[in-house]
Design a protein around this motif. Structure first.
Motif, PDB file in Angstrom:
ATOM      1  N   VAL A 155     -25.439  12.111 -22.801  1.00 24.93           N
ATOM      2  CA  VAL A 155     -25.985  11.243 -21.747  1.00 24.93           C
ATOM      3  C   VAL A 155     -26.336  12.093 -20.525  1.00 24.93           C
ATOM      4  CG1 VAL A 155     -25.531   9.276 -20.252  1.00 24.93           C
ATOM      5  CG2 VAL A 155     -24.693   9.243 -22.597  1.00 24.93           C
ATOM      6  N   LEU A 156     -25.469  13.043 -20.185  1.00 34.56           N
ATOM      7  CA  LEU A 156     -25.747  13.928 -19.046  1.00 34.56           C
ATOM      8  C   LEU A 156     -27.012  14.755 -19.301  1.00 34.56           C
ATOM      9  CD1 LEU A 156     -22.161  15.212 -18.135  1.00 34.56           C
ATOM     10  CD2 LEU A 156     -23.647  13.847 -16.671  1.00 34.56           C
ATOM     11  N   LEU A 157     -27.177  15.219 -20.536  1.00 34.22           N
ATOM     12  CA  LEU A 157     -28.392  15.980 -20.862  1.00 34.22           C
ATOM     13  C   LEU A 157     -29.630  15.120 -20.638  1.00 34.22           C
ATOM     14  CD1 LEU A 157     -27.462  17.832 -24.184  1.00 34.22           C
ATOM     15  CD2 LEU A 157     -28.055  18.914 -22.035  1.00 34.22           C
ATOM     16  N   SER A 158     -29.547  13.842 -21.074  1.00 36.53           N
ATOM     17  CA  SER A 158     -30.725  12.969 -20.961  1.00 36.53           C
ATOM     18  C   SER A 158     -31.043  12.673 -19.497  1.00 36.53           C
ATOM     19  CB  SER A 158     -30.509  11.678 -21.739  1.00 36.53           C
ATOM     20  OG  SER A 158     -29.613  10.847 -21.050  1.00 36.53           O
ATOM     21  N   LEU A 159     -30.021  12.808 -18.618  1.00 36.28           N
ATOM     22  CA  LEU A 159     -30.253  12.570 -17.185  1.00 36.28           C
ATOM     23  C   LEU A 159     -30.714  13.844 -16.484  1.00 36.28           C
ATOM     24  CD1 LEU A 159     -27.108  10.418 -16.393  1.00 36.28           C
ATOM     25  CD2 LEU A 159     -29.452   9.623 -16.551  1.00 36.28           C
ATOM     26  N   GLY A 160     -30.707  14.960 -17.218  1.00 35.77           N
ATOM     27  CA  GLY A 160     -31.107  16.229 -16.597  1.00 35.77           C
ATOM     28  C   GLY A 160     -30.036  16.815 -15.695  1.00 35.77           C
ATOM     29  N   CYS A 161     -28.774  16.373 -15.842  1.00 31.63           N
ATOM     30  CA  CYS A 161     -27.677  16.934 -15.014  1.00 31.63           C
ATOM     31  C   CYS A 161     -27.145  18.186 -15.704  1.00 31.63           C
ATOM     32  CB  CYS A 161     -26.548  15.922 -14.855  1.00 31.63           C
ATOM     33  SG  CYS A 161     -27.105  14.361 -14.220  1.00 31.63           S
TER      34      CYS A 161
ATOM     35  N   ALA B 115     -26.014   0.001 -20.339  1.00 34.43           N
ATOM     36  CA  ALA B 115     -26.908   1.162 -20.474  1.00 34.43           C
ATOM     37  C   ALA B 115     -28.280   0.699 -20.952  1.00 34.43           C
ATOM     38  CB  ALA B 115     -26.307   2.152 -21.474  1.00 34.43           C
ATOM     39  N   TRP B 116     -28.292  -0.233 -21.911  1.00 35.34           N
ATOM     40  CA  TRP B 116     -29.549  -0.760 -22.443  1.00 35.34           C
ATOM     41  C   TRP B 116     -30.373  -1.400 -21.312  1.00 35.34           C
ATOM     42  CZ3 TRP B 116     -31.828  -5.609 -22.667  1.00 35.34           C
ATOM     43  CH2 TRP B 116     -32.882  -5.760 -23.578  1.00 35.34           C
ATOM     44  N   LEU B 117     -29.701  -2.247 -20.534  1.00 34.30           N
ATOM     45  CA  LEU B 117     -30.395  -2.973 -19.472  1.00 34.30           C
ATOM     46  C   LEU B 117     -30.918  -2.000 -18.417  1.00 34.30           C
ATOM     47  CD1 LEU B 117     -31.174  -5.732 -18.425  1.00 34.30           C
ATOM     48  CD2 LEU B 117     -28.962  -5.930 -17.294  1.00 34.30           C
ATOM     49  N   ALA B 118     -30.113  -0.996 -18.080  1.00 34.68           N
ATOM     50  CA  ALA B 118     -30.533  -0.010 -17.082  1.00 34.68           C
ATOM     51  C   ALA B 118     -31.796   0.707 -17.556  1.00 34.68           C
ATOM     52  CB  ALA B 118     -29.405   0.991 -16.849  1.00 34.68           C
ATOM     53  N   LYS B 119     -31.849   1.028 -18.863  1.00 35.46           N
ATOM     54  CA  LYS B 119     -33.008   1.763 -19.386  1.00 35.46           C
ATOM     55  C   LYS B 119     -34.277   0.908 -19.328  1.00 35.46           C
ATOM     56  CE  LYS B 119     -32.721   5.307 -21.682  1.00 35.46           C
ATOM     57  NZ  LYS B 119     -32.715   6.740 -21.281  1.00 35.46           N
ATOM     58  N   VAL B 120     -34.129  -0.402 -19.580  1.00 33.55           N
ATOM     59  CA  VAL B 120     -35.358  -1.214 -19.675  1.00 33.55           C
ATOM     60  C   VAL B 120     -35.772  -1.821 -18.336  1.00 33.55           C
ATOM     61  CG1 VAL B 120     -35.108  -1.768 -22.130  1.00 33.55           C
ATOM     62  CG2 VAL B 120     -34.101  -3.289 -20.444  1.00 33.55           C
ATOM     63  N   ARG B 121     -34.856  -1.913 -17.363  1.00 33.75           N
ATOM     64  CA  ARG B 121     -35.203  -2.642 -16.126  1.00 33.75           C
ATOM     65  C   ARG B 121     -35.164  -1.822 -14.840  1.00 33.75           C
ATOM     66  NH1 ARG B 121     -35.648  -8.293 -16.091  1.00 33.75           N
ATOM     67  NH2 ARG B 121     -36.397  -8.031 -13.967  1.00 33.75           N
ATOM     68  N   LEU B 122     -34.407  -0.721 -14.808  1.00 30.86           N
ATOM     69  CA  LEU B 122     -34.202  -0.051 -13.521  1.00 30.86           C
ATOM     70  C   LEU B 122     -35.100   1.170 -13.373  1.00 30.86           C
ATOM     71  CD1 LEU B 122     -30.289  -0.162 -13.313  1.00 30.86           C
ATOM     72  CD2 LEU B 122     -31.924  -1.751 -12.338  1.00 30.86           C
TER      73      LEU B 122
ATOM     74  N   ASP C 135     -27.617   6.181 -11.900  1.00 36.14           N
ATOM     75  CA  ASP C 135     -26.305   5.776 -11.348  1.00 36.14           C
ATOM     76  C   ASP C 135     -25.486   5.039 -12.402  1.00 36.14           C
ATOM     77  OD1 ASP C 135     -26.782   6.864  -8.946  1.00 36.14           O
ATOM     78  OD2 ASP C 135     -27.448   4.999  -7.952  1.00 36.14           O
ATOM     79  N   VAL C 136     -26.144   4.086 -13.064  1.00 41.67           N
ATOM     80  CA  VAL C 136     -25.441   3.286 -14.074  1.00 41.67           C
ATOM     81  C   VAL C 136     -24.927   4.200 -15.193  1.00 41.67           C
ATOM     82  CG1 VAL C 136     -25.716   1.463 -15.810  1.00 41.67           C
ATOM     83  CG2 VAL C 136     -26.797   1.224 -13.571  1.00 41.67           C
ATOM     84  N   LEU C 137     -25.804   5.098 -15.635  1.00 43.83           N
ATOM     85  CA  LEU C 137     -25.427   5.971 -16.753  1.00 43.83           C
ATOM     86  C   LEU C 137     -24.338   6.962 -16.344  1.00 43.83           C
ATOM     87  CD1 LEU C 137     -28.878   6.615 -18.487  1.00 43.83           C
ATOM     88  CD2 LEU C 137     -27.112   5.020 -19.140  1.00 43.83           C
ATOM     89  N   LYS C 138     -24.355   7.394 -15.082  1.00 43.04           N
ATOM     90  CA  LYS C 138     -23.294   8.332 -14.634  1.00 43.04           C
ATOM     91  C   LYS C 138     -21.939   7.640 -14.623  1.00 43.04           C
ATOM     92  CE  LYS C 138     -26.090  11.625 -12.103  1.00 43.04           C
ATOM     93  NZ  LYS C 138     -26.821  11.815 -10.853  1.00 43.04           N
ATOM     94  N   ARG C 139     -21.945   6.354 -14.240  1.00 43.07           N
ATOM     95  CA  ARG C 139     -20.666   5.607 -14.307  1.00 43.07           C
ATOM     96  C   ARG C 139     -20.193   5.516 -15.758  1.00 43.07           C
ATOM     97  NH1 ARG C 139     -22.996   2.286 -10.433  1.00 43.07           N
ATOM     98  NH2 ARG C 139     -23.437   0.592 -11.892  1.00 43.07           N
TER      99      ARG C 139
END
Length: 1223
Positions: A1129-1135, A1092-1099, A1106-1110
């Motif tokens: 986490v879903l709230l932060s993704l706006g889902c 999750a950390w890597l997805a936030k800083v690089r993607l 996608d990473v966070l939904k998994r």
């Protein structure tokens, strides 16, 4: 005539006093707003708003060492309601889990008989909210189910464990502070004990590090701070290193992930656990007062510090300019960053003496804007932070960067007309950019604030024993209008405290004597006599003090005038039944008899008068016959005045008027001297009976000593019963009417005191011995109850009295005064039965249905189109008593809160946040904070799109980002900036090759290749990694070239990962911009947080989502069961639709319905058939749950919104209504 049981409501209670050294760390402030602390073997619960004692829990047989409130981090509903649960642990290793409202122990836990070192409730409560982790000395940690008392697992470690701290960001991380160092546990789980011994690190004391020695000198202190040497090592430190034992405390920082603080008396170290390195030091100057304790805040990066002089300080981190600086700005020429905490506010210190010193401090977990200080003398001081807008001129005087108030209130920027309560909580007082120096967004008007502590509550305990206690005269039909149940307590420092026993609060504190008060006797409902004697001189003579105190004015007069210097000490004073006469008995001096009304000495007995061992006034007197005589004279006078004037001579009439005048005067001063009697015994046990009338004293009878009795020590007389107690523990009951006596040996040594209970015909009596007390029924001549100091009763009794006809008062050497039922069993009371002077807001005290109904009432304002806090016009068909209790709760809210709740501008999201704060509901507070933030930023983005100023939206989101304490839930851009700033700091602080390598790894993952190469080239030639690092530097600089090199690198990376080198493989994938693959590998190998950390800083945002939904799917899986985290986490993704579905599937109907209402307001739902179906299902289920609470109006409101789904329910709700109207 009323029966003698008439009684002002005085509930059983305990007045507590000075604390014991074991109680030092036994204090906790719960999410529900109550503070619990240990006082000897008792647990005292007080309300933090009104500083009133609500409960005293008594069951422990040993001193309390820890208390902990259960967390409220779960969804509350009728099945798991709001309840007050508290765990307390004592010196003998016993843990008791309490239902505090009812005052009952739910479960008792015992493993070993040694003091519990630490105890914590598990904060992640999705799986179970009953788990309690405890340290049982010397080296065991045990996980308990606190509901059933069953042991789930037990694990031992090599070293003695002192305390532990849970990582607030990851429930599987636990850190133990041991006598040797620190042990990190990364696989903590409720289901099984941690495997292996954990990762152990040693910490060299900061005093022995060379950097610290430099700190003392004024010059170069700043440089020394930059160069703080590594303090964490894997190897055991050499002998010259001091062990960790001077480390006072270890705690994770809840404001940012992977940071920990270590507290030493003169400094606080901030460690970054990713690189195991000290990144900040807060040191105290030479003259400063050492630290005792520190509490890190979560809402802002701040620390509440307690110092040895009882002063509490708040330090807030100064921010770096880099947080908000954009990347194209010029780089900072001095890259060394400092983690600086500025002193922002401090409260007054206390006067520290040998016996008075600060014990510990707790901070309000909900709002983090108040701290309570527990002092060893039993005082609790509640300090609240208040913010004040400061003028521009005042600012420049202090060198510290300014603090600004936040743009938003309760999660949302403040409306123009909206009421605002900045002191609600720390994050509403100071904004985050607050802490950033000058670079606040251009054009926005920020208000500068400064903070100050205000003492808002003070609770003081009893002073240290000895005590002499006396209850005021009893309640009668004549004094019922002005009666107050007051207890006078004479203390060892000469003051007399008067307590009001219906509320248990101190009514008056009077400084009466210069030495220990030996006894008190009331002379009316509003005045008392108290006596004290100084320490004897070499001839055995003392200075006697006998004071008459008038309670309403507090005036104290020396009763015996100038007498009292250099005489034999007063042994006791006895006031006669009608409060006319006072007998003063001395040790080696004859008796004195005084008239209380005129303060005159009636008689001083001759030298030949026998020495007195015990004395008691008789309850019989001739007042009634005197009154009759008086009445007769009055009538005679009246008859004479009726006779015609002609028959009366002038002389006679003047005589009569004189008589009348004298009569009215005597009536005013009640100056009829009735005849009263007293009995006393001498050294031989002979009983004397004397009569006092006016100023004459007559000897009327002598009764020879009873052979079965030893030396008589006390006498009690009521009605026709006279009771004598002696040195050998015998009680002798005399029935004066039947002229019989019965002697009963109690075998309990010296009878110290005997007293009859008040109330007509009540023949109960309490006897006090050296080792306890007994209650006797003198009619039946049998014992009613007994209390003996020993294994079950840990205290020794110092004094006894009756409080009412059926309750006794015991003063004991543990510094407490207990009001108990006649059985003398120590009991806790029900909190709802207590008479409180000020109303207390605590919905936890209501029955579960009522607490939830009250919450719905507050959340769904307005009702019938009007905002109101009057629950009577709501259709809530519960019984009137519950409605009254609900109204009392609403009335107990502060005016500021009421104003917010009644403000039509106050939005639904803000209301949800406010109510979750009022209820201290941890799980709701986090949910609504994140929901409010992302729903608001969605509406901002929409409005920005509409105006086509596309730069506006993201800019605003950065100006008001979600607090970093929410970690991976923050916006990506803000999260990246925070991580870059953190790696800058690590880079500035690195001192060994190991640190440099960790920094390089972080920089590569963050995509900062140029700086990573610089660090790689720093490796010295004699280092074993020199060759590898040089090649790595070459690889990083050339990596952007051709396609074949990319495929080779990818192949190498996958091979590395397959062969167990996960971190290295992930790094290589990040080099070729395959971070999405890297995240997938990390997730496959269970490194979910890292992914999750890597997805936030690089993607980019889609790949990151996608990473966070998994990750969400993983969190929702039954073996992980962290659904509440998944929701955030879903709230932060706006889902938002997914959130509503998940809430509904988890049966969180109340939260789901409110969330749907908020989403519809913000236009966050795409309206379709499916969402329509979901919304109506949620409304219908919520209406049903409101119906089950008996909250009819709320149920109707939501059933009518639920369309078809709610129709059936509307019919159900409608039908009883018709029946009611018919009836």
């Amino acid at each position: 005539m009323l029966p003698y049981t008439v009684n002002f409501k005085v509930s059983a209670r305990t007045l507590t006093g000075v604390l014991n050294a074991h109680n030092k760390a036994a204090v906790d402030w719960g999410w529900q707003g109550l503070i619990a602390y240990g006082c000897h073997s008792l647990v005292v619960v007080i309300d933090s708003n009104t500083a009133q004692t609500l409960q005293v829990l008594e069951k422990h047989k040993a001193d309390i060492v820890k208390v902990k409130w259960a967390r409220e981090n779960y969804h509350h509903h009728i099945g798991s309601p709001y309840c007050l649960r508290l765990a307390s642990a004592d010196v003998n290793g016993k843990i008791i889990v309490w239902d505090v409202a009812a005052g009952v122990a739910q479960c008792e836990i015992q493993e070993h008989a040694k003091p519990i070192q630490d105890v914590q409730w598990l904060w992640n409560q999705d799986a179970s909210r009953d788990l309690l982790l405890a340290i049982h000395p010397p080296n065991y940690i045990v996980l308990w189910n606190a509901d059933t008392g069953t042991k789930l697992w037990k694990k031992s470690y090599a070293d003695n464990i002192l305390s532990f701290s849970f990582d607030p960001f990851d429930p599987s991380h636990l850190t133990l502070l041991t006598s040797e160092g620190i042990v990190f546990i990364s696989d903590f789980s409720p289901s099984k004990p941690p495997s292996g011994p954990g990762k152990k690190v040693y910490i060299s004391s900061p005093h022995s590090s060379p950097a610290h020695n430099k700190l003392a000198t004024a010059t170069g202190a700043k440089k020394a701070l930059h160069k703080v040497k590594i303090l964490i090592t894997q190897e055991k430190p050499s002998a010259e290193f001091v062990a960790l034992n001077d480390c006072l405390q270890l705690a994770y920082l809840p404001s940012k992930r992977n940071h920990m603080l270590l507290l030493y008396p003169r400094e606080i170290l901030i460690l970054d656990l990713e690189v195991n390195q000290t990144v900040g030091v807060i040191a105290i100057e030479r003259t400063g007062v050492p630290f005792l304790q520190v509490i890190p805040c979560s809402q802002r990066d701040g620390l509440f510090c307690l110092h040895e002089n009882g002063c509490i300080t708040l330090r807030v981190r100064r921010s770096y300019n880099s947080v908000f600086a954009t990347s194209n700005d010029e780089p900072d020429p001095d890259p060394v960053q400092e983690l600086t905490y500025d002193l922002r506010s401090q409260c007054d210190a206390i006067r520290v003496t040998k016996t008075v010193r600060p014990f510990s401090m707790v901070c309000c977990p909900v709002n983090e804007n108040a701290a309570a200080l527990i002092v060893s003398d039993g005082r609790v001081m509640i300090w609240e932070l208040k913010s004040a807008v400061c003028s521009r001129n005042a600012r420049n005087s202090s060198g510290v960067s300014p603090l600004y108030s936040p743009v938003s209130f309760c999660g949302i920027p403040v409306g123009v007309l909206q009421n605002k309560l900045p002191d609600l909580s720390l994050d509403n007082m100071i904004g985050q950019s607050a802490i950033a120096g000058e670079e606040h967004p251009k054009g926005s008007v920020l208000q500068e604030v400064h903070l100050k502590f205000l003492l808002t509550g003070l609770l003081s305990g009893l002073p240290s024993p000895q005590f002499a206690i006396r209850m005021c005269p009893p309640l009668t039909t004549k004094n019922i209008k002005m009666y107050q149940p007051l207890l006078a307590v004479g203390t060892s420092n000469g003051s007399v405290l008067v307590y009001h026993l219906t509320s248990g609060l101190l009514h008056k504190e009077l400084s009466v004597h210069s030495c220990e008060v030996k006894g008190i006797e009331w002379t009316s409902l509003t005045s008392f006599l108290s006596f004290a004697a100084s320490t004897p001189n070499n001839m055995g003579l003392v200075r006697n003090e006998l004071q008459l105190v008038d309670l309403p004015t507090g005036r104290s007069t020396a009763f015996r005038g100038d007498r009292g210097n250099d005489e034999s000490p007063i042994e006791m004073i006895k006031v006669s039944h009608l409060k006319q006469y006072l007998a003063v008995i001395f040790k080696d001096k004859p008796l004195e008899l005084w008239d209380i009304r005129t303060c005159t000495l009636l008689r001083e007995m001759s030298k030949s008068f026998p020495a007195i061992t015990a004395l008691e006034w008789s309850p019989s007197h001739n007042l009634k016959s005197l009154r009759k005589k008086q009445l007769a004279t009055r009538e005679a006078m009246a008859r004479q005045t009726v006779v015609s004037d002609a028959e009366l001579g002038a002389v006679e009439s003047s005589v009569i008027s004189l008589l009348q005048e004298a009569e009215s005067k005597s009536e005013l001063s009640q100056n009829i001297s009735a005849r009263e009697h007293f009995v006393f015994t001498d050294n031989d046990g002979q009983v004397y009976h004397l009569t006092v009338e006016g100023n004459s004293v007559k000897d009327s009878a002598r009764i020879p000593p009873d052979g079965s009795m030893g030396s008589i020590t006390c006498i009690a007389w009521k009605g026709d019963t006279l009771v004598l107690g002696d040195m050998d523990g015998n009680l002798n009951f005399w029935d004066l009417k039947g002229r019989v006596s019965r002697g009963i040996p109690t075998h309990r040594s010296w009878v110290r005191k005997i007293r009859f209970a008040p109330g007509k015909g009540n023949q109960k009596l309490i006897a006090m011995y050296n080792d306890g007390a007994e209650v006797w029924d003198t009619k039946e001549v049998q014992m009613v109850s007994s209390l003996r100091s020993g294994k079950n009763v840990t205290f020794r009794i110092l004094d006894v009295d009756w409080c009412t006809s059926d309750k006794v008062i015991l003063a004991s050497d543990d510094g407490c005064i207990r009001v108990l039922e006649m059985s003398m069993k120590s009991t806790c009371f029900r909190m709802d039965e207590q008479e409180l002077i000020e109303p207390v807001w605590c919905p936890y005290l209501l029955v579960p249905r009522a607490a939830l109904a009250l919450k719905a009432f507050l959340l769904h304002q307005p009702w019938n189109g009007r905002y109101s806090l009057d629950i009577s016009h709501i259709d809530y068909p519960e019984n009137e008593e519950i409605k009254t209790l609900l109204q009392e709760q609403l009335n107990a809210l502060s005016n500021d809160i009421k104003k917010l709740l009644l403000d039509p501008e106050f939005t639904l999201l803000q209301r949800c946040l406010l109510v979750s704060r009022l209820y201290g509901d941890e799980s709701e507070l986090h949910f609504w904070t994140v929901a409010a933030h992302y729903l608001h930023s969605l509406s901002q983005a929409k409005s920005a799109d509409a105006v086509l100023t596309k730069e506006g939206a993201p800019q605003d989101r950065l100006n008001n980002p979600l607090d970093i304490c929410y970690d991976v839930l923050c916006e990506n851009a803000y999260f990246q900036k925070f991580q870059l700033e953190r790696v800058n700091l690590q880079e500035g602080k690195r001192s060994t090759y190991d640190h440099t390598r960790k920094c390089t790894d972080q920089l590569l993952l963050l995509g900062q290749t140029d700086r990573a190469v610089q660090l790689l080239l720093e490796t010295s030639a004699d280092n074993q990694h020199y060759y590898c690092d040089s090649l790595k530097a070459c690889l990083v600089t050339t990596v952007t070239s051709s396609g074949p090199s990319q495929s080779t690198i990818k192949l190498v990376a996958t091979n590395m990962i397959a062969n167990g080198k996960l971190a290295e493989g992930v790094q290589l994938l990040c080099l070729i911009d395959k971070a999405a693959d890297a995240c997938r590998y990390l997730q496959t190998y269970g490194e979910w947080n890292r992914a999750a950390w890597l997805a936030k800083v690089r993607l980019n945002s889609e790949e990151c989502a996608d990473v966070l939904k998994r990750w969400v799917d993983h969190l929702c899986s039954p073996q992980v069961n962290q659904k509440s985290k998944a929701l955030l986490v879903l709230l932060s993704l706006g889902c938002f639709v997914n959130v509503a579905e998940t809430l509904h599937s988890m049966r969180y109907f109340d939260r789901a319905a409110l969330f749907v209402e908020a989403c519809l307001k913000y236009g966050a739902f795409e309206v379709s058939e499916d969402t329509e179906k979901l919304i109506t299902a949620i409304y219908a289920d919520y209406a049903r749950s409101l119906k089950s609470l008996g909250f009819k109006q709320g149920a109707l409101h939501f059933a009518s919104k639920a369309g078809v789904a709610g129709r059936e329910l509307l019919n159900e709700l409608g039908s009883p209504k018709e029946e009611l109207t018919e009836g």
